[in-house]
Design a protein around this motif. Structure first.
Motif, PDB file in Angstrom:
ATOM      1  N   ALA A 146      15.406   1.565  -0.305  1.00 38.61           N
ATOM      2  CA  ALA A 146      16.076   2.875  -0.208  1.00 38.61           C
ATOM      3  C   ALA A 146      15.678   3.801  -1.344  1.00 38.61           C
ATOM      4  CB  ALA A 146      17.594   2.675  -0.182  1.00 38.61           C
ATOM      5  N   GLU A 147      15.560   3.266  -2.584  1.00 39.45           N
ATOM      6  CA  GLU A 147      15.231   4.126  -3.720  1.00 39.45           C
ATOM      7  C   GLU A 147      13.805   4.649  -3.636  1.00 39.45           C
ATOM      8  OE1 GLU A 147      14.815  -0.220  -5.051  1.00 39.45           O
ATOM      9  OE2 GLU A 147      16.253   1.020  -3.935  1.00 39.45           O
ATOM     10  N   ILE A 148      12.893   3.844  -3.087  1.00 38.12           N
ATOM     11  CA  ILE A 148      11.506   4.298  -2.916  1.00 38.12           C
ATOM     12  C   ILE A 148      11.440   5.353  -1.824  1.00 38.12           C
ATOM     13  CG2 ILE A 148       9.166   3.580  -2.296  1.00 38.12           C
ATOM     14  CD1 ILE A 148       9.695   0.922  -3.556  1.00 38.12           C
ATOM     15  N   GLU A 161       7.738   9.143   9.115  1.00 38.04           N
ATOM     16  CA  GLU A 161       8.805   8.896   8.141  1.00 38.04           C
ATOM     17  C   GLU A 161       9.658   7.692   8.536  1.00 38.04           C
ATOM     18  OE1 GLU A 161      12.663  11.341   6.604  1.00 38.04           O
ATOM     19  OE2 GLU A 161      10.738  12.380   6.451  1.00 38.04           O
ATOM     20  N   ASN A 162       9.945   7.548   9.819  1.00 30.30           N
ATOM     21  CA  ASN A 162      10.763   6.407  10.253  1.00 30.30           C
ATOM     22  C   ASN A 162      10.017   5.082  10.076  1.00 30.30           C
ATOM     23  OD1 ASN A 162       8.928   7.092  12.258  1.00 30.30           O
ATOM     24  ND2 ASN A 162      10.239   6.412  13.915  1.00 30.30           N
ATOM     25  N   GLU A 163       8.691   5.105  10.180  1.00 38.51           N
ATOM     26  CA  GLU A 163       7.900   3.900   9.962  1.00 38.51           C
ATOM     27  C   GLU A 163       7.905   3.504   8.492  1.00 38.51           C
ATOM     28  OE1 GLU A 163       4.585   4.389  13.530  1.00 38.51           O
ATOM     29  OE2 GLU A 163       4.226   5.327  11.579  1.00 38.51           O
ATOM     30  N   ILE A 164       7.800   4.508   7.631  1.00 40.58           N
ATOM     31  CA  ILE A 164       7.828   4.235   6.196  1.00 40.58           C
ATOM     32  C   ILE A 164       9.196   3.718   5.778  1.00 40.58           C
ATOM     33  CG2 ILE A 164       7.620   5.310   3.918  1.00 40.58           C
ATOM     34  CD1 ILE A 164       5.655   7.287   5.150  1.00 40.58           C
ATOM     35  N   GLU A 165      10.244   4.282   6.351  1.00 35.83           N
ATOM     36  CA  GLU A 165      11.610   3.894   5.993  1.00 35.83           C
ATOM     37  C   GLU A 165      11.886   2.431   6.343  1.00 35.83           C
ATOM     38  OE1 GLU A 165      16.009   6.006   6.137  1.00 35.83           O
ATOM     39  OE2 GLU A 165      14.455   6.581   7.580  1.00 35.83           O
ATOM     40  N   CYS A 166      11.216   1.908   7.359  1.00 41.18           N
ATOM     41  CA  CYS A 166      11.404   0.510   7.754  1.00 41.18           C
ATOM     42  C   CYS A 166      10.719  -0.458   6.798  1.00 41.18           C
ATOM     43  CB  CYS A 166      10.868   0.289   9.172  1.00 41.18           C
ATOM     44  SG  CYS A 166      11.778   1.166  10.450  1.00 41.18           S
ATOM     45  N   TYR A 191       0.833  -1.210   0.000  1.00 36.54           N
ATOM     46  CA  TYR A 191       0.000   0.000   0.000  1.00 36.54           C
ATOM     47  C   TYR A 191       0.868   1.261   0.000  1.00 36.54           C
ATOM     48  CZ  TYR A 191      -2.774   3.671   2.332  1.00 36.54           C
ATOM     49  OH  TYR A 191      -3.367   4.859   2.697  1.00 36.54           O
ATOM     50  N   VAL A 192       1.897   1.281   0.855  1.00 40.13           N
ATOM     51  CA  VAL A 192       2.785   2.442   0.953  1.00 40.13           C
ATOM     52  C   VAL A 192       3.596   2.603  -0.329  1.00 40.13           C
ATOM     53  CG1 VAL A 192       4.763   3.398   2.187  1.00 40.13           C
ATOM     54  CG2 VAL A 192       2.901   2.337   3.469  1.00 40.13           C
ATOM     55  N   GLU A 193       4.122   1.501  -0.845  1.00 35.19           N
ATOM     56  CA  GLU A 193       4.933   1.570  -2.063  1.00 35.19           C
ATOM     57  C   GLU A 193       4.119   2.070  -3.248  1.00 35.19           C
ATOM     58  OE1 GLU A 193       6.578  -2.284  -2.625  1.00 35.19           O
ATOM     59  OE2 GLU A 193       8.294  -1.947  -1.286  1.00 35.19           O
ATOM     60  N   LEU A 194       2.870   1.634  -3.340  1.00 33.05           N
ATOM     61  CA  LEU A 194       2.018   2.062  -4.448  1.00 33.05           C
ATOM     62  C   LEU A 194       1.773   3.566  -4.412  1.00 33.05           C
ATOM     63  CD1 LEU A 194       0.196   1.377  -6.864  1.00 33.05           C
ATOM     64  CD2 LEU A 194      -1.670   0.989  -5.245  1.00 33.05           C
ATOM     65  N   GLN A 200      13.805   7.385  -1.091  1.00 33.86           N
ATOM     66  CA  GLN A 200      14.382   8.602  -1.674  1.00 33.86           C
ATOM     67  C   GLN A 200      13.344   9.349  -2.514  1.00 33.86           C
ATOM     68  OE1 GLN A 200      17.862   7.844  -4.048  1.00 33.86           O
ATOM     69  NE2 GLN A 200      18.309  10.002  -4.361  1.00 33.86           N
ATOM     70  N   ARG A 201      12.522   8.594  -3.237  1.00 27.25           N
ATOM     71  CA  ARG A 201      11.452   9.223  -4.015  1.00 27.25           C
ATOM     72  C   ARG A 201      10.426   9.873  -3.093  1.00 27.25           C
ATOM     73  NH1 ARG A 201       8.583   9.754  -8.538  1.00 27.25           N
ATOM     74  NH2 ARG A 201       6.336   9.417  -8.505  1.00 27.25           N
ATOM     75  N   TYR A 202      10.122   9.226  -1.969  1.00 24.62           N
ATOM     76  CA  TYR A 202       9.165   9.788  -1.017  1.00 24.62           C
ATOM     77  C   TYR A 202       9.667  11.121  -0.471  1.00 24.62           C
ATOM     78  CZ  TYR A 202       6.399  10.312   3.245  1.00 24.62           C
ATOM     79  OH  TYR A 202       5.598  10.807   4.240  1.00 24.62           O
ATOM     80  N   LYS A 203      10.950  11.189  -0.125  1.00 19.28           N
ATOM     81  CA  LYS A 203      11.521  12.439   0.390  1.00 19.28           C
ATOM     82  C   LYS A 203      11.519  13.513  -0.693  1.00 19.28           C
ATOM     83  CE  LYS A 203      14.431  10.319   3.952  1.00 19.28           C
ATOM     84  NZ  LYS A 203      15.813  10.111   4.446  1.00 19.28           N
TER      85      LYS A 203
END
Length: 250
Positions: A44-46, A35-40, A7-10, A48-51
């Protein structure tokens, strides 16, 4: 956990959200993932796109910052806070491009902003030459509603801005918000320029008509039951109102 990760990646890949809410519709707090929850969860590349999406959103909402409109530059320029309400000269510190803060065209002192804003221009170009980039074949245009830059590299001519959800035609920028059947591409200068085959357009229209017909049929079937239930509802309301008007026992 795997479903939440997908869900998050989509959402990040599609660029739909910068504040990712809890996918559970029954969540009592209706909170957002940190943000730390999403990072877990994501690679890494996804992340980076989120940031990157977060930063772009911050610049978009910040009245004191704007993107350099030069096609070869991705720098963020600072505006003077004292003159935010009026067009001002902005010089990009990265490429030295000078442009108007309001219309993003080359700086035009003593002249009003053009009605048709150029999307992008190269350093050293004049505002007249920059206007040639705005056309049917331009790879980058602005959303007609919120003016965010949108790049089209493939797909059909029906566009939807990810920032304000406005649907419009890529070629003439006319609104398609109310054109569910895409009649816009049946006549006029954009005729047959949707980018889909005639069969796929007919199938799309069949689906839309089917949805509306389904709702209409459902309402038609349910209407007799609603009419029969109306007297009972009104009767209950009358009894409740009479009960409220009764004097309290002494």
């Amino acid at each position: 956990m795997q479903c939440l990760k997908q869900y998050v990646e989509l959402l990040i890949k599609e660029g739909l959200e910068t504040a990712i809410s809890c996918p559970d519709a029954a969540c009592p707090r209706q909170g957002h993932l940190q943000e730390n929850e999403i990072e877990c969860m994501v690679a890494a590349e996804i992340m980076q796109r989120y940031k990157k999406l977060q930063f772009e959103r911050e610049v978009l909402l910040d009245p004191c910052r704007t993107w350099c409109p030069a096609s070869t530059c991705q720098a963020v320029c600072q505006l003077q806070e004292m003159g935010l309400q009026t067009p001002q000269l902005v010089q990009c510190k990265a490429c030295d491009t000078e442009f108007c803060s309001a219309c993003k065209a080359s700086w035009h002192p003593g002249q009003g902003c053009p009605e048709t804003m150029p999307v992008t221009f190269l350093p050293g170009e004049t505002s007249s030459s920059a206007f040639t980039l705005e056309g049917d074949d331009a790879p980058i245009k602005r959303c007609p509603r919120c003016k965010v830059h949108i790049e089209r590299d493939e797909g059909c001519a029906q566009m939807m801005c990810k920032n304000c959800k406005h649907a419009f035609c890529w070629y003439c920028l006319e609104s398609l918000d109310d054109d569910f059947l895409l009649i816009h591409y049946d006549k006029g200068p954009c005729r047959n320029k949707l980018g889909h085959s005639r069969a796929s357009v007919i199938w799309h229209r069949t689906q839309v008509v089917g949805i509306f017909a389904g709702f209409g049929l459902l309402l038609l079937v349910a209407s007799p039951f609603l009419l029969l239930a109306t007297p009972f509802v009104l009767c209950c309301k009358c009894k409740c109102s009479k009960g409220d008007d009764d004097p309290l026992p002494t």
